[in-house]
Design a protein around this motif. Structure first.
Motif, PDB file in Angstrom:
ATOM      1  N   ALA A 170       0.859  -1.155  -0.086  1.00  0.00           N
ATOM      2  CA  ALA A 170      -0.052  -0.027   0.015  1.00  0.00           C
ATOM      3  C   ALA A 170       0.869   1.264  -0.045  1.00  0.00           C
ATOM      4  O   ALA A 170       0.342   2.274  -0.098  1.00  0.00           O
ATOM      5  CB  ALA A 170      -0.887   0.116   1.153  1.00  0.00           C
ATOM      6  N   PHE A 171       2.291   1.188   0.268  1.00  0.00           N
ATOM      7  CA  PHE A 171       2.954   2.198   0.120  1.00  0.00           C
ATOM      8  C   PHE A 171       3.505   2.879  -1.049  1.00  0.00           C
ATOM      9  O   PHE A 171       4.565   2.620  -1.537  1.00  0.00           O
ATOM     10  CB  PHE A 171       4.334   1.948   1.198  1.00  0.00           C
ATOM     11  N   GLU A 172       2.330   3.487  -1.716  1.00  0.00           N
ATOM     12  CA  GLU A 172       2.670   4.080  -3.211  1.00  0.00           C
ATOM     13  C   GLU A 172       2.641   5.609  -2.892  1.00  0.00           C
ATOM     14  O   GLU A 172       2.279   6.252  -1.945  1.00  0.00           O
ATOM     15  CB  GLU A 172       1.583   3.877  -3.892  1.00  0.00           C
ATOM     16  N   PRO A 173       3.550   6.167  -3.821  1.00  0.00           N
ATOM     17  CA  PRO A 173       3.804   7.795  -3.550  1.00  0.00           C
ATOM     18  C   PRO A 173       2.412   8.201  -3.530  1.00  0.00           C
ATOM     19  O   PRO A 173       1.409   7.899  -4.411  1.00  0.00           O
ATOM     20  CB  PRO A 173       4.446   8.037  -4.664  1.00  0.00           C
ATOM     21  N   LEU A 174       2.153   9.470  -3.047  1.00  0.00           N
ATOM     22  CA  LEU A 174       0.990  10.127  -3.092  1.00  0.00           C
ATOM     23  C   LEU A 174       0.904  10.747  -4.718  1.00  0.00           C
ATOM     24  O   LEU A 174       2.035  11.117  -5.037  1.00  0.00           O
ATOM     25  CB  LEU A 174       0.835  11.347  -2.078  1.00  0.00           C
ATOM     26  N   PRO A 175      -0.104  10.868  -5.287  1.00  0.00           N
ATOM     27  CA  PRO A 175      -0.270  11.289  -6.777  1.00  0.00           C
ATOM     28  C   PRO A 175      -0.356  12.917  -6.673  1.00  0.00           C
ATOM     29  O   PRO A 175      -0.510  13.416  -5.637  1.00  0.00           O
ATOM     30  CB  PRO A 175      -1.684  10.764  -7.292  1.00  0.00           C
ATOM     31  N   GLY A 278       0.832  -0.375  13.386  1.00  0.00           N
ATOM     32  CA  GLY A 278       1.120   1.188  13.053  1.00  0.00           C
ATOM     33  C   GLY A 278       0.075   1.722  12.076  1.00  0.00           C
ATOM     34  O   GLY A 278      -0.915   1.282  11.929  1.00  0.00           O
ATOM     35  N   SER A 279       0.506   2.685  11.402  1.00  0.00           N
ATOM     36  CA  SER A 279      -0.358   3.559  10.443  1.00  0.00           C
ATOM     37  C   SER A 279       0.664   3.971   9.295  1.00  0.00           C
ATOM     38  O   SER A 279       1.755   3.726   9.320  1.00  0.00           O
ATOM     39  CB  SER A 279      -1.005   4.525  11.526  1.00  0.00           C
ATOM     40  N   TYR A 280      -0.196   4.976   8.530  1.00  0.00           N
ATOM     41  CA  TYR A 280       0.208   6.121   7.544  1.00  0.00           C
ATOM     42  C   TYR A 280       0.168   7.286   7.857  1.00  0.00           C
ATOM     43  O   TYR A 280      -0.934   7.749   8.027  1.00  0.00           O
ATOM     44  CB  TYR A 280      -0.205   5.595   6.340  1.00  0.00           C
ATOM     45  N   LEU A 281       1.126   7.987   7.967  1.00  0.00           N
ATOM     46  CA  LEU A 281       0.968   9.650   8.411  1.00  0.00           C
ATOM     47  C   LEU A 281       1.243  10.382   7.014  1.00  0.00           C
ATOM     48  O   LEU A 281       2.135  10.125   6.216  1.00  0.00           O
ATOM     49  CB  LEU A 281       2.040   9.886   9.224  1.00  0.00           C
ATOM     50  N   VAL A 282       0.142  11.005   6.894  1.00  0.00           N
ATOM     51  CA  VAL A 282       0.297  12.162   5.688  1.00  0.00           C
ATOM     52  C   VAL A 282       0.392  13.424   6.561  1.00  0.00           C
ATOM     53  O   VAL A 282      -0.398  13.963   7.103  1.00  0.00           O
ATOM     54  CB  VAL A 282      -1.051  11.957   4.712  1.00  0.00           C
ATOM     55  N   ALA A 283       1.102  14.379   5.906  1.00  0.00           N
ATOM     56  CA  ALA A 283       1.371  15.713   6.340  1.00  0.00           C
ATOM     57  C   ALA A 283       1.090  16.656   4.927  1.00  0.00           C
ATOM     58  O   ALA A 283       1.834  16.253   3.666  1.00  0.00           O
ATOM     59  CB  ALA A 283       2.461  16.117   6.893  1.00  0.00           C
ATOM     60  N   ARG A 284       0.344  17.725   5.064  1.00  0.00           N
ATOM     61  CA  ARG A 284       0.210  18.578   4.284  1.00  0.00           C
ATOM     62  C   ARG A 284       0.212  19.970   4.749  1.00  0.00           C
ATOM     63  O   ARG A 284      -0.649  20.397   5.601  1.00  0.00           O
ATOM     64  CB  ARG A 284      -1.216  18.364   3.350  1.00  0.00           C
ATOM     65  N   LYS A 285       1.030  20.824   4.029  1.00  0.00           N
ATOM     66  CA  LYS A 285       1.114  22.289   4.464  1.00  0.00           C
ATOM     67  C   LYS A 285       0.329  22.992   3.638  1.00  0.00           C
ATOM     68  O   LYS A 285       0.280  23.159   2.341  1.00  0.00           O
ATOM     69  CB  LYS A 285       2.411  22.744   4.507  1.00  0.00           C
ATOM     70  N   PHE A 391      -6.584   8.428   2.381  1.00  0.00           N
ATOM     71  CA  PHE A 391      -6.388  10.011   1.978  1.00  0.00           C
ATOM     72  C   PHE A 391      -6.544  10.262   0.375  1.00  0.00           C
ATOM     73  O   PHE A 391      -7.076  11.336   0.301  1.00  0.00           O
ATOM     74  CB  PHE A 391      -4.974  10.392   2.603  1.00  0.00           C
ATOM     75  N   VAL A 392      -5.937   9.733  -0.432  1.00  0.00           N
ATOM     76  CA  VAL A 392      -6.173   9.879  -1.812  1.00  0.00           C
ATOM     77  C   VAL A 392      -7.438  10.070  -2.233  1.00  0.00           C
ATOM     78  O   VAL A 392      -7.845  10.982  -2.858  1.00  0.00           O
ATOM     79  CB  VAL A 392      -5.295   8.987  -2.651  1.00  0.00           C
ATOM     80  N   ARG A 393      -8.656   9.279  -1.474  1.00  0.00           N
ATOM     81  CA  ARG A 393      -9.893   9.136  -2.051  1.00  0.00           C
ATOM     82  C   ARG A 393     -10.587  10.416  -1.506  1.00  0.00           C
ATOM     83  O   ARG A 393     -11.161  11.039  -2.323  1.00  0.00           O
ATOM     84  CB  ARG A 393     -10.480   7.938  -1.484  1.00  0.00           C
ATOM     85  N   VAL A 394     -10.323  10.753  -0.409  1.00  0.00           N
ATOM     86  CA  VAL A 394     -10.836  12.062   0.180  1.00  0.00           C
ATOM     87  C   VAL A 394     -10.350  13.180  -0.419  1.00  0.00           C
ATOM     88  O   VAL A 394     -11.179  14.189  -0.904  1.00  0.00           O
ATOM     89  CB  VAL A 394     -10.627  12.217   1.783  1.00  0.00           C
ATOM     90  N   GLN A 395      -9.058  13.352  -0.642  1.00  0.00           N
ATOM     91  CA  GLN A 395      -8.476  14.628  -1.369  1.00  0.00           C
ATOM     92  C   GLN A 395      -8.891  14.936  -2.761  1.00  0.00           C
ATOM     93  O   GLN A 395      -9.491  15.827  -3.213  1.00  0.00           O
ATOM     94  CB  GLN A 395      -6.894  14.367  -1.460  1.00  0.00           C
ATOM     95  N   ARG A 396      -9.193  13.679  -3.338  1.00  0.00           N
ATOM     96  CA  ARG A 396      -9.674  13.746  -4.835  1.00  0.00           C
ATOM     97  C   ARG A 396     -11.260  14.150  -4.756  1.00  0.00           C
ATOM     98  O   ARG A 396     -11.567  15.113  -5.653  1.00  0.00           O
ATOM     99  CB  ARG A 396      -9.486  12.394  -5.497  1.00  0.00           C
ATOM    100  N   SER A 397     -11.751  13.890  -3.764  1.00  0.00           N
ATOM    101  CA  SER A 397     -13.059  14.192  -3.614  1.00  0.00           C
ATOM    102  C   SER A 397     -13.305  15.765  -3.498  1.00  0.00           C
ATOM    103  O   SER A 397     -14.232  16.309  -3.687  1.00  0.00           O
ATOM    104  CB  SER A 397     -14.103  13.595  -2.385  1.00  0.00           C
TER     105      SER A 397
END
Length: 433
Positions: A170-175, A278-285, A391-397
């Motif tokens: 699942a650890f693919e780069p964010l698009p 564990g989990s995956y952390l996404v950070a966005r400024k 995160f990718v799904r929500v961000q694209r929404s």
């Protein structure tokens, strides 16, 4: 491969063993003063001086700083491993960081503290947090994808640290997302450390000392200070406000929701063993155009968020935590819904994202102002999720989000956050065994 402690590590383990008597056993529950009734959540031990001595245990099944009740201050740091470093260097760094973190989170100095054996030597600890206590400090560590596949990740066989075979599927780069204006100075990194505390100097002190420990193996790539949490991670906390003045994220995952956390937050059998728990952390400024927003009418601001500004209730009616009715008509324009079809809360809601949910623990930030007197300010968004695809799904929404007129995504990063460490272990130890 057998993992041997470094010289610094042996010294640190001795100190950590003695200090461990103060915070309880491997399960990571402090003696008293925590949020009651939350299974598996590190409690906050009460202390003197208004809680300055309150601690969150570093060791436990999950890393602290995820479902821990969100503190008010943040120092987030991204690190890059130095060219020429190898597997042993990465292991030694994670071991040394873990030993230091176990002391820092107790409000104790690193190594021999501010008084070395000789006045001709620099102190092991920088000293600016002396007397400030632990301040509920948590330190959460993440691993970047480049550690597994190399920086370029071309079609080659890059495996700089001997862990490519353990890269999670699942650890693919964010698009790339619509409206991204990402700056390299706020993007990516091989390792990340999230330091949260009640006192900003305690958080800064922790990152400063971890950066010193990393010298010769990794260097600080970029960092971000944050204040005023923008999310709650426990029902014992009130919902805070972002710099636009709105309550957001009322549908956030909460520490009390064990079943929801297991489904949406913690990695399970689908992940390699080292990442389970564990989990995956996404950070966005996210930079906010504060001045433009401040000239918008209240009606427009509420339409954008889909909530009332003062109480935080959905525009379909009710209080802050009332479930929104996305079919309710606007009482003044019956042909239109009360909550606009492009309102932020509608587009981000789990109902419109296949039930996808994340745990958010973002912070406000202000980085000064420009020559025109405009604030460089916004939201440092942090989310944890079982799968980055959430995160990718929500961000694209959010592509048609009305809020996009007032925000710019200028920084981004994704890291895998290993499970917690038991006493005597270091973060991500299972990855190398």
């Amino acid at each position: 491969m057998a993992v041997r402690p470094t010289r610094r590590g042996l010294f640190g383990l001795a100190g950590a063993g003695a200090a461990g008597l103060l915070v309880g056993g491997t399960g990571g529950i402090a003696a008293a003063g925590g949020v009651p009734g939350i299974a598996g959540v590190p409690a906050l031990s009460g202390g003197r001086d208004g809680g300055r001595q309150a601690t969150v245990p570093f060791y436990g099944a999950h890393q602290a700083g995820i479902v821990t009740p969100a503190q008010d201050r943040l120092h987030f740091a991204s690190f890059t491993m130095l060219a020429g470093t190898g597997r042993d260097d990465l292991i030694a760094l994670l071991r040394d960081w873990s030993e230091a973190a176990s002391m820092l989170t107790q409000g104790k100095p690193v190594g021999t503290g501010v008084e070395p054996d000789s006045l001709l030597l620099p102190p092991d600890d920088t000293g600016e947090a002396e007397g400030l206590g632990s301040g509920h400090l948590t330190l959460t560590f993440g691993l970047g994808r480049a550690l597994f596949v190399g920086a370029a990740d071309d079609a080659g066989e890059a495996d700089p640290y001997g862990i490519r075979g353990r890269l999670p599927q699942a650890f693919e780069p964010l698009p790339s997302f619509a409206f991204d204006l990402l700056a390299p100075g706020y993007t990516g990194g091989d390792l990340c450390v999230q330091a949260c505390a009640d006192d900003p100097q305690v958080a800064v002190h922790a990152i400063r000392n971890l950066a010193r420990i990393a010298a010769g193996r990794a260097h600080l790539r970029w960092s971000q200070l944050g204040f005023g949490r923008t999310a709650s991670t426990s029902r014992a906390q009130d919902t805070p406000r972002n710099l636009f003045g709105f309550k957001d994220g009322t549908a956030n995952l909460m520490a009390e929701d064990d079943g929801e956390l297991a489904e949406h937050l913690w990695a399970g059998d689908e992940a390699p063993e080292w990442l389970r728990g564990g989990s995956y952390l996404v950070a966005r400024k996210i930079q906010m155009t504060i001045e433009s927003w401040d000239r918008s009418s209240l009606a427009e601001q509420e339409r954008i968020f889909g909530r009332t500004k003062l109480a935080g209730g959905p525009l379909s009616g009710g209080e802050e935590f009332t479930e929104p009715d996305f079919t309710a008509p606007d009482p003044e324009q019956t042909a239109q819904p009360a909550i606009d079809i492009a309102a932020h809360m509608r587009l981000a809601h789990p109902l419109h994202n296949g039930g996808a949910r994340m745990l958010r623990r973002g912070y406000n930030y202000v980085d000064g102002s420009n020559e025109l007197g405009q604030l460089s300010a916004g939201l440092f968004f942090i989310s944890y999720q079982r799968d980055p695809a959430t995160f990718v799904r929500v961000q694209r929404s959010l592509k048609p989000d009305l809020l996009n007129e007032y925000i710019r995504h200028i920084g981004s990063g994704l890291w895998a956050v290993p499970a917690g460490a038991a006493r005597g272990e270091f973060i991500a130890q299972a990855l190398f065994e």
